[in-house]
Motif scaffolding. Structure first.
Motif, PDB file in Angstrom:
ATOM      1  N   TRP A 125      34.466  62.500  20.301  1.00  0.00           N
ATOM      2  CA  TRP A 125      35.554  61.463  20.544  1.00  0.00           C
ATOM      3  C   TRP A 125      36.543  62.569  20.801  1.00  0.00           C
ATOM      4  O   TRP A 125      37.210  62.838  21.586  1.00  0.00           O
ATOM      5  CB  TRP A 125      35.385  60.959  19.560  1.00  0.00           C
ATOM      6  CG  TRP A 125      37.301  60.085  19.726  1.00  0.00           C
ATOM      7  CD1 TRP A 125      38.176  60.358  19.256  1.00  0.00           C
ATOM      8  CD2 TRP A 125      37.934  59.460  20.959  1.00  0.00           C
ATOM      9  NE1 TRP A 125      39.781  60.165  18.877  1.00  0.00           N
ATOM     10  CE2 TRP A 125      38.974  59.219  21.066  1.00  0.00           C
ATOM     11  CE3 TRP A 125      37.249  59.021  22.204  1.00  0.00           C
ATOM     12  CZ2 TRP A 125      39.753  58.633  22.230  1.00  0.00           C
ATOM     13  CZ3 TRP A 125      37.540  58.478  22.735  1.00  0.00           C
ATOM     14  CH2 TRP A 125      39.006  57.825  22.866  1.00  0.00           C
TER      15      TRP A 125
ATOM     16  N   ASP B  10      30.822  58.227  21.362  1.00  0.00           N
ATOM     17  CA  ASP B  10      31.690  57.158  21.067  1.00  0.00           C
ATOM     18  C   ASP B  10      32.511  56.989  22.770  1.00  0.00           C
ATOM     19  O   ASP B  10      31.667  56.085  23.156  1.00  0.00           O
ATOM     20  CB  ASP B  10      33.339  58.135  20.761  1.00  0.00           C
ATOM     21  CG  ASP B  10      34.067  58.057  19.855  1.00  0.00           C
ATOM     22  OD1 ASP B  10      34.877  56.958  19.730  1.00  0.00           O
ATOM     23  OD2 ASP B  10      33.927  57.898  18.855  1.00  0.00           O
ATOM     24  N   ASP B  11      33.430  55.985  22.538  1.00  0.00           N
ATOM     25  CA  ASP B  11      34.574  55.128  23.466  1.00  0.00           C
ATOM     26  C   ASP B  11      34.194  56.372  24.607  1.00  0.00           C
ATOM     27  O   ASP B  11      34.647  57.302  25.151  1.00  0.00           O
ATOM     28  CB  ASP B  11      35.706  55.126  22.852  1.00  0.00           C
ATOM     29  CG  ASP B  11      36.263  54.329  23.644  1.00  0.00           C
ATOM     30  OD1 ASP B  11      36.010  53.831  24.334  1.00  0.00           O
ATOM     31  OD2 ASP B  11      37.944  53.935  23.597  1.00  0.00           O
TER      32      ASP B  11
ATOM     33  N   TRP C 107      29.210  53.742  19.843  1.00  0.00           N
ATOM     34  CA  TRP C 107      30.618  53.219  19.472  1.00  0.00           C
ATOM     35  C   TRP C 107      30.922  51.810  20.191  1.00  0.00           C
ATOM     36  O   TRP C 107      30.960  51.789  21.317  1.00  0.00           O
ATOM     37  CB  TRP C 107      31.526  54.409  20.325  1.00  0.00           C
ATOM     38  CG  TRP C 107      33.268  53.860  19.931  1.00  0.00           C
ATOM     39  CD1 TRP C 107      34.005  54.358  18.659  1.00  0.00           C
ATOM     40  CD2 TRP C 107      34.298  52.925  20.613  1.00  0.00           C
ATOM     41  NE1 TRP C 107      34.613  53.756  18.965  1.00  0.00           N
ATOM     42  CE2 TRP C 107      35.479  52.897  20.091  1.00  0.00           C
ATOM     43  CE3 TRP C 107      34.147  52.302  21.600  1.00  0.00           C
ATOM     44  CZ2 TRP C 107      36.305  52.263  20.560  1.00  0.00           C
ATOM     45  CZ3 TRP C 107      34.668  51.330  22.452  1.00  0.00           C
ATOM     46  CH2 TRP C 107      35.963  51.318  21.228  1.00  0.00           C
TER      47      TRP C 107
ATOM     48  N   ARG D 119      47.812  49.317  22.237  1.00  0.00           N
ATOM     49  CA  ARG D 119      46.913  49.847  22.400  1.00  0.00           C
ATOM     50  C   ARG D 119      46.439  48.639  23.964  1.00  0.00           C
ATOM     51  O   ARG D 119      45.193  49.675  24.468  1.00  0.00           O
ATOM     52  CB  ARG D 119      45.714  50.788  22.051  1.00  0.00           C
ATOM     53  CG  ARG D 119      45.754  52.084  21.720  1.00  0.00           C
ATOM     54  CD  ARG D 119      44.153  51.917  21.805  1.00  0.00           C
ATOM     55  NE  ARG D 119      43.610  53.604  22.084  1.00  0.00           N
ATOM     56  CZ  ARG D 119      42.319  53.985  22.056  1.00  0.00           C
ATOM     57  NH1 ARG D 119      40.914  53.037  21.177  1.00  0.00           N
ATOM     58  NH2 ARG D 119      41.877  55.418  22.678  1.00  0.00           N
TER      59      ARG D 119
ATOM     60  N   LYS E 200      29.763  53.053  15.489  1.00  0.00           N
ATOM     61  CA  LYS E 200      30.323  53.019  14.985  1.00  0.00           C
ATOM     62  C   LYS E 200      31.674  51.651  15.693  1.00  0.00           C
ATOM     63  O   LYS E 200      31.360  51.297  16.132  1.00  0.00           O
ATOM     64  CB  LYS E 200      31.049  54.017  15.422  1.00  0.00           C
ATOM     65  CG  LYS E 200      32.649  54.106  14.927  1.00  0.00           C
ATOM     66  CD  LYS E 200      32.951  56.045  15.328  1.00  0.00           C
ATOM     67  CE  LYS E 200      34.528  56.194  15.470  1.00  0.00           C
ATOM     68  NZ  LYS E 200      34.400  57.487  15.454  1.00  0.00           N
TER      69      LYS E 200
ATOM     70  N   ASP F  30      34.841  49.731  15.945  1.00  0.00           N
ATOM     71  CA  ASP F  30      35.942  49.995  15.554  1.00  0.00           C
ATOM     72  C   ASP F  30      36.873  48.859  15.568  1.00  0.00           C
ATOM     73  O   ASP F  30      36.714  47.757  15.756  1.00  0.00           O
ATOM     74  CB  ASP F  30      35.918  52.079  16.693  1.00  0.00           C
ATOM     75  CG  ASP F  30      37.549  51.644  16.124  1.00  0.00           C
ATOM     76  OD1 ASP F  30      37.769  52.007  15.084  1.00  0.00           O
ATOM     77  OD2 ASP F  30      37.610  53.420  17.017  1.00  0.00           O
TER      78      ASP F  30
ATOM     79  N   ASN G   4      41.259  48.711  16.965  1.00  0.00           N
ATOM     80  CA  ASN G   4      41.916  49.611  17.413  1.00  0.00           C
ATOM     81  C   ASN G   4      43.763  48.717  17.116  1.00  0.00           C
ATOM     82  O   ASN G   4      44.413  49.586  17.614  1.00  0.00           O
ATOM     83  CB  ASN G   4      41.599  50.265  18.445  1.00  0.00           C
ATOM     84  CG  ASN G   4      41.521  51.880  17.998  1.00  0.00           C
ATOM     85  OD1 ASN G   4      41.332  52.366  17.155  1.00  0.00           O
ATOM     86  ND2 ASN G   4      40.331  51.881  19.270  1.00  0.00           N
TER      87      ASN G   4
ATOM     88  N   CYS H  51      35.255  52.057  10.943  1.00  0.00           N
ATOM     89  CA  CYS H  51      36.348  52.431  11.760  1.00  0.00           C
ATOM     90  C   CYS H  51      37.797  51.572  12.481  1.00  0.00           C
ATOM     91  O   CYS H  51      37.968  50.513  12.499  1.00  0.00           O
ATOM     92  CB  CYS H  51      36.446  53.020  12.701  1.00  0.00           C
ATOM     93  SG  CYS H  51      36.881  54.270  13.207  1.00  0.00           S
TER      94      CYS H  51
ATOM     95  N   GLY I  10      40.694  55.702  12.679  1.00  0.00           N
ATOM     96  CA  GLY I  10      40.568  56.101  11.901  1.00  0.00           C
ATOM     97  C   GLY I  10      40.798  55.233  10.995  1.00  0.00           C
ATOM     98  O   GLY I  10      39.526  54.285  10.710  1.00  0.00           O
TER      99      GLY I  10
ATOM    100  N   TRP J 179      35.020  55.784   8.958  1.00  0.00           N
ATOM    101  CA  TRP J 179      36.113  56.953   9.120  1.00  0.00           C
ATOM    102  C   TRP J 179      37.776  56.896   8.559  1.00  0.00           C
ATOM    103  O   TRP J 179      37.728  56.032   8.351  1.00  0.00           O
ATOM    104  CB  TRP J 179      36.048  56.620  10.637  1.00  0.00           C
ATOM    105  CG  TRP J 179      36.529  57.951  11.626  1.00  0.00           C
ATOM    106  CD1 TRP J 179      37.819  57.888  12.080  1.00  0.00           C
ATOM    107  CD2 TRP J 179      36.149  58.991  11.683  1.00  0.00           C
ATOM    108  NE1 TRP J 179      37.931  59.016  13.264  1.00  0.00           N
ATOM    109  CE2 TRP J 179      37.098  60.379  12.577  1.00  0.00           C
ATOM    110  CE3 TRP J 179      36.035  60.162  10.300  1.00  0.00           C
ATOM    111  CZ2 TRP J 179      37.391  61.805  12.062  1.00  0.00           C
ATOM    112  CZ3 TRP J 179      35.815  61.693  10.590  1.00  0.00           C
ATOM    113  CH2 TRP J 179      36.410  62.274  11.153  1.00  0.00           C
TER     114      TRP J 179
ATOM    115  N   ASP K  70      42.011  59.196  11.589  1.00  0.00           N
ATOM    116  CA  ASP K  70      41.997  60.048  12.309  1.00  0.00           C
ATOM    117  C   ASP K  70      42.445  61.711  12.576  1.00  0.00           C
ATOM    118  O   ASP K  70      42.542  62.371  13.847  1.00  0.00           O
ATOM    119  CB  ASP K  70      42.656  59.578  13.911  1.00  0.00           C
ATOM    120  CG  ASP K  70      41.769  58.471  14.608  1.00  0.00           C
ATOM    121  OD1 ASP K  70      40.552  58.300  14.399  1.00  0.00           O
ATOM    122  OD2 ASP K  70      42.424  57.439  15.437  1.00  0.00           O
TER     123      ASP K  70
HETATM  124  C1  GLA Z   1      39.687  55.430  17.211  1.00  0.00           C
HETATM  125  C2  GLA Z   1      38.523  55.878  16.686  1.00  0.00           C
HETATM  126  C3  GLA Z   1      38.325  57.062  17.089  1.00  0.00           C
HETATM  127  C4  GLA Z   1      37.699  57.190  18.269  1.00  0.00           C
HETATM  128  C5  GLA Z   1      38.927  56.161  19.106  1.00  0.00           C
HETATM  129  C6  GLA Z   1      37.940  55.689  20.149  1.00  0.00           C
HETATM  130  O1  GLA Z   1      40.538  55.450  18.034  1.00  0.00           O
HETATM  131  O2  GLA Z   1      39.150  56.493  15.089  1.00  0.00           O
HETATM  132  O3  GLA Z   1      37.503  58.024  16.168  1.00  0.00           O
HETATM  133  O4  GLA Z   1      36.526  55.895  18.086  1.00  0.00           O
HETATM  134  O5  GLA Z   1      39.020  55.368  18.399  1.00  0.00           O
HETATM  135  O6  GLA Z   1      38.629  54.915  21.632  1.00  0.00           O
END
Ligand code: GLA
Length: 725
Positions: free
Chosen positions: A338, A368-369, A413, A445, A478, A480, A482, A528, A531, A547, A550
């Motif tokens: 990431w 990741d993403d 992710w 976001r 992972k 997440d 967000n 996650c 973060g 996690w 961030d």
């Molecule tokens: C969040 C996570 C990061 C990453 C991004 C991806 O902010 O905390 O570690 O995975 O998303 O969009």
């Protein structure tokens, strides 16, 4: 460990390791709290004649002898709304007559070995039935027919008690639960300070301490998540208490959604602590015969200050909260792309990172993403969990195979609870986004939250995630989350049930987490939320690591880790070395070792020197793994006491090994020249690995290690490793 009922005195005495909790069935079936603190062998506690039994303006039930008792002045095990106890309530049920007077009195109890599960909710568990005992007390409101079952579990190996409540409608009329806190506890006195962990994105779990004041104070979340702003954790510490001394009570809620923790200091100087689901905008309809389970609260007591309290939480969570294959299995050392690539990658770029990782000694690659839909930035595709073949030619499977051929594990992710307005899923099912009628949805976001209260949504998510998880050899996920929730509502819930939304949301999320972890038991799941925005025991139950933040700048990340450690073990916090520029790779490593360690970078963007340094770090990760993951943590210099320096250490259970880390965040004239260690055996001798010198534990703890010759520079850090001789 035991739960004992003194039939004659009507006293319950609950003993966990080193801790006693005592209460009695008092006048008219009220449950009165007597004691929570260090273990006491007997239950001969001073009774209420030593307390203010009555105070002017505190109402008393008409049935009791005048001026002898008021529930308003008596420490209680449950705070009922609307009756004679006028302090903050822990239970409030609106009945069919329209009033919310709730009056629970003792009916019966039973004591059983082990610990019952809470349906649909994460909770601590007993590994064997003989390591826990549970008391269930049934209370009843004789007028409405509402019942509360108070659950208390004690632990053989931990100074902890868990509490939760089952609310039951034992009448033939509907009821509305308006407040369902997981526990109520009245302390004997108010000379405590309140500690909580506040924060924001990139600065989670900062330590805050304030004296208790008369009136109500507390923390909470209304974010549809436990959130970055406040962790569902509070501690009360006796005035003047610190890391090593003083009485510390820790309270942590096993819950990942809107919560509240409140303390009211009343006019008798009793501090009432309640914690549970946030009652703002909450309601739960309970039809005749139905039951409602509150989340569980964990209560820990330590006479050894905050340090003792934290170590108790750490051991408890490592043994009785974290589950599954990865509970005791060594977590793979990972690299995540990431921070190195963002969403700008293709399979070759990712493969190059994996190839470097293999050569370096890293054990897992995490993608990741950005691997799905048309996702090149955060404007689209959440919900469309199908691979982007332009980026990953041949699909996820082809990349997994290439990475596996290197001998690495593979991680992926997901952000299952989200939906982008620009997604095929949203175009097909706009109703699947959380929304309320006739109102625009706020975005966060650039995304919306998917309605996890709906079974069709959860089934879709399980199936589409399974297309990848079932058909590829994936080791890690992972999970997440967000953004936070706004305009909370579900298209499927009738108007009178919209107040159930938030709790139903998290029950839905837990259900999907449960399905995924049961269907794919080999998966290591890392929680996650931008973060550490959902860093709580509820998530930890499903994912053994989360996690942490961030923010990967070691000099500020270390503060976040200190705060997190108040309640959560090192094994729980994902901690990575990144390319962030403020600290050396050595310092970044020393900070990230305090957690589930990994790297978060693109090796092509860092210097050869840095790559070589990373290679040299790997051996130490293995060397210290058990000590850090399962040892005892001692905070030596905390950021909340000293903004310039900090130090912490780990000692294994037998006190045969110790690793101390000292870090100068910002250079300032040193105030102390010695680092005094903690937790060693004073009568034993230890060899300092670096010099071969041997010191007694007593010397290392009382005189300390000299810092005199160490450089005094911003970002300088040093490890000290000792083994018993
Ligand atoms: C969040 C996570 C990061 C990453 C991004 C991806 O902010 O905390 O570690 O995975 O998303 O969009």
């Amino acid at each position: 460990m035991s739960i004992h009922f003194n039939e004659q005195k009507k006293i319950f005495k609950l003993d966990s390791k080193g801790v006693s909790y005592v209460f009695k069935i008092y006048q008219e079936g009220f449950l009165a709290h007597l004691y929570f603190g260090a273990y006491i062998p007997d239950d001969n506690l001073p009774d209420f004649e030593r307390r203010p039994v009555y105070a002017s303006f505190s109402p008393q039930p008409a049935s009791v002898e005048p001026y002898t008792f008021s529930p308003d002045t008596c420490p209680m095990e449950i705070g009922c709304n609307g009756g004679a106890d006028l302090r903050i309530a822990s239970i409030q049920i609106r009945n069919a007559d329209g009033n919310a007077v709730t009056d629970m009195r003792y009916v019966s109890h039973k004591i059983c070995s082990g610990k019952p599960a809470l349906p649909g909710l994460p909770a601590l568990y007993a590994n064997t039935p003989d390591e826990c005992e549970t008391l269930e007390i049934t209370m009843r409101d004789q007028v409405t027919g509402a019942e509360c079952v108070l659950l208390y579990t004690v632990f053989e190996r931990h100074p902890a008690i868990t509490r939760s409540v089952i609310i039951r409608n034992a009448s033939n009329k509907p009821m509305l639960i308006e407040r369902a806190m997981s526990f109520c506890m009245d302390t004997n006195g108010c000379d405590y300070e309140l500690i909580s962990l506040y924060g924001r994105h990139m600065q989670e779990r900062d330590f805050e301490r304030r004296p208790l004041a008369h009136g109500t104070q507390g923390i909470g979340s209304r974010r549809g998540s436990s959130g970055h702003a406040q962790n569902p954790f509070i501690a009360l510490i006796s005035k003047g208490g610190n890391e090593d001394s003083g009485e510390a009570y820790g309270f942590n809620l096993v819950y990942s959604c809107n919560f509240k923790a409140e303390i009211e200091v009343d006019y008798n100087n009793t501090a009432r602590v309640i914690m549970g689901i946030n009652y703002d905008d909450f309601g739960w309809n309970l039809a005749p015969g139905e039951e409602f389970y509150t989340p569980e609260a964990v209560l820990v007591y330590s006479a050894e200050g905050l340090g003792g309290m934290s170590r108790a939480f750490h051991r408890l969570y490592n043994e009785n909260l974290v589950r599954g294959e990865w509970k005791h299995k060594k977590r793979p050392l990972l690299v995540n792309n990431w921070e190195g690539t963002g969403m700008e990658f293709d399979d070759d770029k990712l493969y190059a990172i994996a190839a470097w990782a293999k050569e370096t000694g890293i054990e897992m690659f995490v993608m990741d993403d950005g691997w799905f839909g048309r996702r090149d930035d955060d404007t689209s595709s959440l919900g469309d969990w199908k691979v982007n073949e332009r980026k990953l030619k041949g699909g996820v499977g082809a990349l997994v195979k290439r990475v596996k051929a290197l001998g690495l594990k593979f991680g992926i992710w997901y952000e299952p609870e989200m939906i982008s307005p620009d997604s095929d899923l949203y175009r097909a099912h706009p109703d699947w986004a959380i929304h309320v009628p006739n109102r625009e949805c706020s975005v966060g976001r650039q995304q919306l939250v998917i309605d996890m209260t709906r079974k069709d949504v959860r089934d879709y998510l399980f199936d589409i995630m399974s297309e990848v998880l079932a058909n590829n050899d994936i080791d890690y996920l992972k999970w997440d989350f967000n953004r936070n929730i706004s305009e909370a509502g579900s298209a499927l819930l009738p108007a009178e049930r919209q107040k159930e939304f938030y709790h139903r949301y998290i029950l839905g999320t837990y259900e999907l987490m449960d399905r995924i972890t049961k269907a794919y038991p080999h998966l290591l799941v890392e929680g996650c939320s931008g973060g550490g925005g959902r860093f709580d025991p509820g998530i930890l139950y499903f994912s053994p690591q989360i996690w942490c933040s961030d923010n990967t700048d070691a000099l500020s990340r270390v503060d976040i880790q200190f705060g997190t450690s108040l309640c959560y073990p090192a094994s729980a916090q994902g901690a990575h070395v990144s390319a962030s520029p403020r600290a050396s790779y050595e310092t970044k490593r020393n900070v990230a070792l305090w957690g589930s360690f990994g790297y978060e970078l693109d090796p092509a963007k860092i210097s050869e020197e840095a790559r070589n340094e990373i290679k040299a770090q790997i051996a130490d990760y293995h060397k210290y793994y058990d000590l850090i993951h399962y040892g005892d943590l001692y905070r030596i210099i905390c950021p909340w006491d000293d903004p310039y320096n900090c130090a912490w250490m780990f000692v294994d259970e037998d006190k045969t090994q110790a690793l101390a880390i000292y870090l100068i965040k910002f250079k300032k004239e040193r105030r102390g020249l010695f680092l005094r260690l903690k937790g060693l055996d004073p009568a034993k001798y230890y060899r300092w690995e670096e010099t071969g010198e041997v010191f007694s534990g007593a010397l290392l703890m009382n005189a300390g290690i000299s810092l005199f010759r160490m450089p005094n520079e911003d970002g300088y850090s040093k490890t000290f490793f000792f083994t018993m001789v």
